[in-house]
Design an enzyme around this catalytic site. Structure first.
Site, mmCIF file in Angstrom:
data_model
loop_
_atom_site.group_PDB
_atom_site.id
_atom_site.type_symbol
_atom_site.label_atom_id
_atom_site.label_comp_id
_atom_site.label_asym_id
_atom_site.label_seq_id
_atom_site.Cartn_x
_atom_site.Cartn_y
_atom_site.Cartn_z
ATOM 1 N N GLN A 1 41.097 1.493 -13.782
ATOM 2 C CA GLN A 1 39.711 1.963 -13.788
ATOM 3 C C GLN A 1 38.829 0.911 -14.479
ATOM 4 O O GLN A 1 37.603 1.029 -14.468
ATOM 5 C CB GLN A 1 39.590 3.294 -14.534
ATOM 6 C CG GLN A 1 40.431 4.413 -13.936
ATOM 7 C CD GLN A 1 40.502 5.606 -14.842
ATOM 8 O OE1 GLN A 1 39.664 6.521 -14.776
ATOM 9 N NE2 GLN A 1 41.478 5.618 -15.723
ATOM 10 N N ASN A 2 39.473 -0.066 -15.093
ATOM 11 C CA ASN A 2 38.735 -1.061 -15.864
ATOM 12 C C ASN A 2 38.120 -2.123 -14.964
ATOM 13 O O ASN A 2 38.628 -2.399 -13.884
ATOM 14 C CB ASN A 2 39.652 -1.743 -16.900
ATOM 15 C CG ASN A 2 40.246 -0.746 -17.880
ATOM 16 O OD1 ASN A 2 39.708 0.364 -18.045
ATOM 17 N ND2 ASN A 2 41.358 -1.095 -18.493
ATOM 18 N N VAL A 3 37.028 -2.684 -15.432
ATOM 19 C CA VAL A 3 36.308 -3.708 -14.649
ATOM 20 C C VAL A 3 36.399 -5.078 -15.332
ATOM 21 O O VAL A 3 35.779 -6.033 -14.888
ATOM 22 C CB VAL A 3 34.815 -3.302 -14.485
ATOM 23 C CG1 VAL A 3 34.697 -2.013 -13.679
ATOM 24 C CG2 VAL A 3 34.114 -3.160 -15.827
ATOM 25 N N ASP A 4 37.235 -5.162 -16.388
ATOM 26 C CA ASP A 4 37.208 -6.356 -17.268
ATOM 27 C C ASP A 4 38.099 -7.501 -16.805
ATOM 28 O O ASP A 4 38.092 -8.574 -17.408
ATOM 29 C CB ASP A 4 37.551 -5.954 -18.716
ATOM 30 C CG ASP A 4 38.930 -5.281 -18.870
ATOM 31 O OD1 ASP A 4 39.086 -4.450 -19.785
ATOM 32 O OD2 ASP A 4 39.841 -5.570 -18.058
ATOM 33 N N HIS B 1 37.178 0.895 -9.889
ATOM 34 C CA HIS B 1 35.763 0.986 -10.274
ATOM 35 C C HIS B 1 35.049 -0.353 -10.195
ATOM 36 O O HIS B 1 34.006 -0.543 -10.817
ATOM 37 C CB HIS B 1 35.625 1.584 -11.683
ATOM 38 C CG HIS B 1 36.072 3.015 -11.744
ATOM 39 N ND1 HIS B 1 36.389 3.660 -12.915
ATOM 40 C CD2 HIS B 1 36.277 3.936 -10.766
ATOM 41 C CE1 HIS B 1 36.749 4.916 -12.669
ATOM 42 N NE2 HIS B 1 36.693 5.104 -11.363
ATOM 43 N N CYS C 1 20.338 -13.556 -5.749
ATOM 44 C CA CYS C 1 21.428 -13.938 -4.835
ATOM 45 C C CYS C 1 21.384 -15.429 -4.530
ATOM 46 O O CYS C 1 20.320 -15.978 -4.220
ATOM 47 C CB CYS C 1 21.272 -13.136 -3.534
ATOM 48 S SG CYS C 1 22.480 -13.591 -2.260
ATOM 49 N N THR D 1 43.791 6.199 -20.783
ATOM 50 C CA THR D 1 42.691 6.845 -20.071
ATOM 51 C C THR D 1 42.569 8.294 -20.507
ATOM 52 O O THR D 1 43.565 8.979 -20.733
ATOM 53 C CB THR D 1 42.869 6.760 -18.543
ATOM 54 O OG1 THR D 1 41.743 7.382 -17.910
ATOM 55 C CG2 THR D 1 44.144 7.429 -18.066
ATOM 56 N N SER D 2 41.311 8.752 -20.607
ATOM 57 C CA SER D 2 41.066 10.153 -20.966
ATOM 58 C C SER D 2 41.324 11.059 -19.767
ATOM 59 O O SER D 2 41.324 12.282 -19.889
ATOM 60 C CB SER D 2 39.611 10.292 -21.435
ATOM 61 O OG SER D 2 38.727 9.852 -20.406
#
Ligand code: APR
Length: 233
Positions: free
Chosen positions: A86-89, A104, A133, A174-175
């Site tokens: 779920q992380n975007v890092d 995500h 852009c 994760t929660s």
């Protein structure tokens, strides 16, 4: 044997990156609706971009931790290993994981609202807010999933397929509150996977997990790795 690691913000906590919920979480300090929704973005794109670029800078200065590295090691040793994050890092990829499904999106990718171009933009700080852009000069948005937006269908389908076919499904940091991602541990369980939870706190997944390692990600991953080596599953 297929192993899947389903990860949330907690796996990056030991890298110094704040989680969203719980003490010190981002949603304690910032308003979700202003910063992580399409409405919030279109109301004030500059404000949202400044917030994302602050997170990008913090992430660029962070390192993958032992939990990320152990997952990458397990992928090298056991081969049929997936990360559903779920992380975007991008810390999983920086630790060496190759099969990574980003539910995500990715904080380093941008998407043009004009021509639809999607590309990586690793510069932080960004030259201007909102950034433009490189193809058409149109306004860019972060290529992440905001609340109220659909998840990338291909990634979601692949994640479902991996959850349904995993022998071991490890839920880390994760929660388990945000759907549809949070459905995955239950899918894995339903299709016969051994579910392992690594989290210092209990979550809704705790009650369906076969093994609960009530620890931080790094310690929990060390314990999981020795259980794997001892063929405890
Ligand atoms: N090791 C393991 N788990 C930890 C650690 C740690 N060192 N520190 C905290 N945790 C756990 C917390 O107990 C909590 O269960 O990590 C979890 C973090 O939960 P959230 O902050 O809700 O993060 P996450 O579950 O990834 O959120 C899901 O919500 O805001 C959206 O899109 C965002 O992807 C995110 C989604």
């Amino acid at each position: 044997m297929r192993i899947a690691f389903f990860t949330g913000a907690g796996i990056s906590a030991e890298s110094g990156i704040p989680t969203f919920r719980g003490k010190g979480g981002l949603w304690e300090k910032f308003k979700v609706e202003e910063l992580a929704t399409p409405e919030g973005f279109f109301r004030d794109p500059e404000r949202v971009w400044r917030w994302y670029d602050m997170r990008r800078k913090a992430i660029s200065e962070a390192q993958p931790n032992k939990a990320h590295r152990l997952i990458a090691l397990i992928e090298r040793e056991y081969r049929d290993v997936w990360v559903i994050t779920q992380n975007v890092d991008m810390l999983h990829q920086r630790a060496g994981s190759e099969k990574v499904l980003e539910l995500h999106g990715n904080i380093w990718r941008v998407r043009c609202l004009g021509c639809g171009a999607v590309y990586y933009e690793f510069r932080t700080p960004l030259p201007e807010y909102p950034p433009k852009c490189r193809e058409c000069g149109g306004m860019l948005r972060p290529d992440v999933v905001w609340f109220g937006e659909p998840l990338p269908v291909d990634v979601l389908q692949k994640s479902w397929e991996i959850a349904r076919s995993s022998d071991i499904f490890v839920v880390i940091g994760t929660s388990a509150l945000v759907y549809p991602a949070a459905q995955l541990p239950y899918v894995a369980k339903e299709y016969g996977a051994k579910v392992v939870e690594i989290n210092p706190e209990s979550t809704p997944v705790s009650s369906v997990a076969d093994v609960v390692l009530r620890k931080k990600a790094s310690e929990g991953m060390e314990e999981f790795y020795s259980m794997l080596k001892a063929q405890a599953f």
